[in-house]
Design an enzyme around this catalytic site. Structure first.
Site, PDB file in Angstrom:
ATOM      1  N   CYS A 111      -1.592  -2.825  -7.181  1.00  0.00           N
ATOM      2  CA  CYS A 111      -1.733  -3.286  -5.809  1.00  0.00           C
ATOM      3  C   CYS A 111      -2.740  -4.440  -5.718  1.00  0.00           C
ATOM      4  CB  CYS A 111      -2.097  -2.102  -4.913  1.00  0.00           C
ATOM      5  SG  CYS A 111      -1.742  -2.331  -3.169  1.00  0.00           S
ATOM      6  N   HIS A 112      -3.892  -4.233  -5.055  1.00  0.00           N
ATOM      7  CA  HIS A 112      -4.923  -5.272  -4.955  1.00  0.00           C
ATOM      8  C   HIS A 112      -5.890  -5.228  -6.146  1.00  0.00           C
ATOM      9  CE1 HIS A 112      -3.518  -5.311  -0.781  1.00  0.00           C
ATOM     10  NE2 HIS A 112      -4.079  -6.493  -0.671  1.00  0.00           N
TER      11      HIS A 112
END
Length: 186
Positions: A111-112
């Site tokens: 994800c991030h």
């Protein structure tokens, strides 16, 4: 005995991590036999998030001041927006991440989470994926960004979001089982 028995894995996280992106990989790696430490910036507990809502708190096993990449067989970086943004502002956390690449050890980010890899300057020439909103940041750091469920490039495993966790966790365990990647570049 599991395929990861005898291995120790660090999960680097701080407040604001996407809870399922820490808990599912941690569970799968533990189920495979590894010891897992949650490493953070300070001792105590860190706050998980379930998207925009607060989730559970998790105890910190070690701080970045107490550990070295040499202590671990691999590293997992969960996402969440606040988590990697806070970690990339901490020089010790960034160096901890960079050292896994110098030592050719498996690193997994979802994800991030790859935001921290951009700050560690370890993405040049690597093919990766992430949450789409940080695509430009990662490309500016030298990565070849692709929109795929899971990507493995010389011991670096990346995925886009929680929907990819099943494939991500499978590859995390595989890469940790394989161990050191001599061809990996820092």
């Amino acid at each position: 005995m599991g395929v990861l028995t005898g291995k120790t894995v660090a999960i680097l996280a701080t407040d604001g991590f996407e809870q399922v992106e820490l808990t599912e990989p941690m569970e799968k790696v533990k189920d495979a036999g590894a010891e897992v430490h949650i490493v953070s910036l300070a001792s105590g507990e860190i706050q998980g998030m379930q998207h925009a809502d607060k989730g559970d708190k998790f105890p910190v096993d070690k701080t970045v001041d107490e550990v070295s990449a040499a202590d671990y067989n691999g590293l997992i970086l969960p996402g969440g927006v606040l988590n990697p943004d806070t970690l990339r502002a901490n020089a010790k956390a960034v160096q901890f991440v960079r050292d896994f690449f110098v030592q050719h050890k498996p690193v997994s980010a979802i994800c991030h989470g790859p935001w921290l890899l951009a700050e560690a300057d370890v993405l040049k020439g690597r093919t990766i994926t992430s949450f789409a909103s940080i695509k430009t940041d990662l490309m500016n750091a030298g990565a070849n960004w692709v929109d795929q469920e899971v990507v493995v490039d010389q011991g670096l495993t990346t995925s886009r979001d929680p929907d990819d966790l099943e494939a991500f966790c499978k590859k995390v365990v595989e890469e940790l089982r394989e161990g050191k990647h001599e061809e990996q570049t820092a």
